[in-house]
Design an enzyme around this catalytic site. Sequence first.
Site, PDB file in Angstrom:
ATOM      1  CE1 TYR A 473      -3.257  -2.767   0.158  1.00 59.44           C
ATOM      2  CE2 TYR A 473      -3.735  -2.216   2.440  1.00 59.44           C
ATOM      3  CZ  TYR A 473      -3.988  -2.969   1.319  1.00 59.44           C
ATOM      4  OH  TYR A 473      -4.975  -3.933   1.355  1.00 59.44           O
ATOM      5  NE  ARG A 474       5.860   0.803  -3.322  1.00 56.11           N
ATOM      6  CZ  ARG A 474       6.857   0.202  -2.714  1.00 56.11           C
ATOM      7  NH1 ARG A 474       7.110   0.464  -1.456  1.00 56.11           N
ATOM      8  NH2 ARG A 474       7.617  -0.650  -3.354  1.00 56.11           N
TER       9      ARG A 474
END
Length: 538
Positions: A473-474
């Site tokens: 989940y950048r």
Amino acid sequence: MGILKAVVVLTMISTLLLSIIWKATLDSDEDGNQNFIQCLLDNSVPSHPISSAIYTPESSSYSPVLQSYIRNLRFNESWTPKPFLILTPLHQSHVQAAVVCGKSHGVRMKIRSGGHDYEGLSYVSDVPFFLLDMFNLRSIDVDIEHESAWVQAGATLGEVFYRIGERSTTHGFPAGVCPTVGVGGHVSGAGYGNMMRKYGVSADNILDAVVVDADGRVLDRRSMGEDLFWAIRGGGGASFAVVVAYKIKLVRVPERVTVFQVEKTLGKDDVTDIVDQWQHVSHNLPEQLFIRLMLDVVKKTVRASFVSLFLGDSDSLISIMNDRFPKLGLTKSDCIELSWVKSILFWSNIPLDTDNKVLLDRTLPTLYHLTRKSDYVREPIPKPGLDSIWKKMIELETPKMYFNPYGGKMAEIVEQEIPFPHRAGNLWKIQYIANWKEQGIEKANFYIDLTRKLHEFMTPFVSNNPRRAFLNYRDADLGTDYHKKGMHEEARAQGIKWFMGNFDRLVKIKGEVDPSNFFRYEQSIPLLPSLQHSDASV
């Protein structure tokens, strides 16, 4: 007048000098780009010429190729930095050429497999770069007899699911439920899905891999060694090598599985009591049962949606739910029995009468501007806390939260097994979600700020010291300056949020396999300070 003329003359001279310098810079860049292209051609294998895989901005196909795998419209603007070249390898020798030439010419390389990088870090950079787009390398070789498959990094999860379903009705693979996600980034960052309570994350089910290392060598598990093989299963493969393919372990699934989606609305239903029971039982349910909780705001109130996959029949599911989670009030009419492959369509909101071949579609029907964040919850949230969350969500309106329960197999695998450490002790993971259609930086900042406010509000209810996060989940708020001199401690403080005690081992492996730091992006594993060069931030 004499002074004025002198100023005008000096201004003209300065402007002329600046234009000469600018032109020289452009000419130098152009010369460098041509030299780089020539290097690629010189390193091309005669049986697999590389020329057809090269796209420059002058090519009519450049923009379509670049834009086809941009899944976040925030990074598809006219001002978004673009690569000076796109290489779409058709053979692993093209990947080797990219590494050899990128390293010898000191050029930054970005690696993209599916484009679902929330912050665009796989295809955007503030320094000159070329893009290695893996979408052509997407072969899938399923071996049912040995319950495994070789999958190239550019394949999508949908393609993997479809090819497995072609060969068997009793096999699957534990991975995400969005069919257009690329295998390379998904697996190398750990990858999770609705079978993780039974089989762990995707990276727990990797048997072998093929990579191209910093010296341009093609290596498998035996030749790369166990340290590098460990690192690319959850540590972010783009920090260490180019992952060309993974050998995945197929898992057993029933011929018929059961799914459901039940929605409850605040004000109409006892949402607080239902969610409270969910948070006490969801991680303790039988491992073949996964129930995601999705929270959003609809018509000024909170909606709680419970979406489930059960690896079994509906009668068994109803029995479990009546005993363990009765407050949801699940009925037989809520349940749908179907094949495991069809369950992917259900989770992707694709009509169930659609042909399974839809999983081979690599396009998204709708694109959004978006932002994401993550958290881990280690203690149930008290009911007054839940009520305060409902009020905050209604106030902010846009951001959603998805709660993904752990327990089962996730609590049995030790933190050090692979770089992904978030195992025992975590009740569930939170994904914060904001999507919007409006264009422009002001709108983007508005929605990003709303998501930050919800994330900040959740601070008392989530993990701390450190506040954990999920690598895939950048999140740009976790830093983008990891390779500047003197930033190692800051990078470590952020890195342990993703990797906990595994961070130091990843740094050690990075120094061993890529001491020149060729494989780097804004959040990649840094080198130890003693190995950093003065130009490490370039």
